[in-house]
Enzyme design. Sequence first.
Site, PDB file in Angstrom:
ATOM      1  N   LYS A 165       0.823  -1.208   0.000  1.00  7.66           N
ATOM      2  CA  LYS A 165       0.000   0.000   0.000  1.00  7.66           C
ATOM      3  C   LYS A 165       0.865   1.269   0.000  1.00  7.66           C
ATOM      4  CE  LYS A 165      -4.013  -2.102   0.016  1.00  7.66           C
ATOM      5  NZ  LYS A 165      -3.860  -3.562   0.059  1.00  7.66           N
TER       6      LYS A 165
HETATM    7  C1  PLP Z   1      -5.311  -4.414   0.536  1.00  7.55           C
HETATM    8  C2  PLP Z   1      -6.786  -4.278   0.534  1.00  7.55           C
HETATM    9  C3  PLP Z   1      -7.568  -4.739   1.594  1.00  7.55           C
HETATM   10  C4  PLP Z   1      -7.011  -5.576   2.706  1.00  7.55           C
HETATM   11  O1  PLP Z   1      -6.046  -4.934   3.436  1.00  7.55           O
HETATM   12  P1  PLP Z   1      -5.255  -5.760   4.557  1.00  7.55           P
HETATM   13  O2  PLP Z   1      -4.629  -4.670   5.370  1.00  7.55           O
HETATM   14  O3  PLP Z   1      -4.252  -6.602   3.842  1.00  7.55           O
HETATM   15  O4  PLP Z   1      -6.241  -6.551   5.312  1.00  7.55           O
HETATM   16  C5  PLP Z   1      -8.926  -4.503   1.578  1.00  7.55           C
HETATM   17  N1  PLP Z   1      -9.498  -3.864   0.543  1.00  7.55           N
HETATM   18  C6  PLP Z   1      -8.786  -3.415  -0.510  1.00  7.55           C
HETATM   19  C7  PLP Z   1      -9.483  -2.692  -1.604  1.00  7.55           C
HETATM   20  C8  PLP Z   1      -7.408  -3.624  -0.555  1.00  7.55           C
HETATM   21  O5  PLP Z   1      -6.701  -3.207  -1.618  1.00  7.55           O
END
Ligand code: PLP
Length: 375
Positions: free
Chosen positions: A177
């Site tokens: 992210k």
């Molecule tokens: C990465 C992501 C998640 C999950 O995030 P985590 O922190 O890995 O649980 C949920 N929704 C979207 C759209 C994502 O890109």
Amino acid sequence: MLLVGEPVLGEAEKLALAKVIDTNWVTMGEQVRAFELAFAAAQGAADAAAVNSCTAGLHLVLAALGIGPGDEVLVPSLSFVATANCAVYVGAAPVFVDIASFDEPLIALHDAELKIGPRVKAVILMHYAGFLADREAWHDFAERHRLLLIEDAAHAAGAEGAGLFGDAAVFSFYGNKNMTTAEGGMVLARDPDVLDRVKQMRSHGMTSNARQRLDARTASYDVTMLGWNYRLDELRAAVGLVQLASLPRWNERRRELVAVYRDALADRCPAVSVPFANDSRASAHHFLPAVLPAGIDRSAVMTQLRDRGVQTTVHYPPIHLLSLYREQNPAISLPQTEAFASRQLTLPLHPKLEHGDIEQVTAALAEALDAQAPK
Ligand SMILES: *Cc1c(COP(=O)(O)O)cnc(C)c1O
């Protein structure tokens, strides 16, 4: 290999981790609290609750807002599976909604209107690739149908206005992210009581945590609601504080790189489109979502790019077509989502990328498309 996404980690993160280790207090302490307040302030909120993933945060938000068995939750199918799974965790059912268009691959208001029914309790927006949904339109929609408004803001850390749309929002700090704590997430909620419930639910539903009991010199606690262990630790929070300080600079760099990509693609691959063209909405530019021309063999393009040292991915295989959901509801059809997902290709985008890398990516893509042109 030019990777689709890459974290920026260095000496400052190492130092922050070493400092936490020296304190000998590794979970739910000063770092977590400081990270919550700093992240809330950066998004323009009063407070926040740190959790160990965005997925955990979505689960807690739905539970804390009282969504449960018999309820339905409108979700975009063009998202990561966690956006739908969180509804199932609380015994509710996701109702999949199509995207607005190829240029605006966000949950469509007109399709959401068609899917409203007496059981629908909430809608989850997802800011695809970091581009924010239309706050006013969704606020109005939620009000008209008396729905809870939730944001899966996993792509939107640092985007102005993200997290403040409605009842609650959750951000992700997973490794790919815009900022990372390796694993981690953050919850914002409009109502402080909802945020308090999220904080209690992230730690077994207990009325106090270990630090509070130490400070209050009492060993006793009560459990007044069902909870889970979704806490963030001090090490990750300390890394988060370091990352958060660089986030505005990184997102600005992403914005510049996207502009370079748009020019290079228009020049070299005019048949490839990039959504949100001529769109001035706020964005964290989480990834570069190209769309290939119809009839192109995408996996051949991906293989050829890989051979040229360029990783690509697809955002996303539609959730309603994943076996778990398709087997339950084989009849669902979302034409725009399915067509978009079959042609979408994500190209490398992260703050460490150079203009020359974009030349390399777009030249390789042009070549791969040319190889498929009728001779
Ligand atoms: C990465 C992501 C998640 C999950 O995030 P985590 O922190 O890995 O649980 C949920 N929704 C979207 C759209 C994502 O890109």
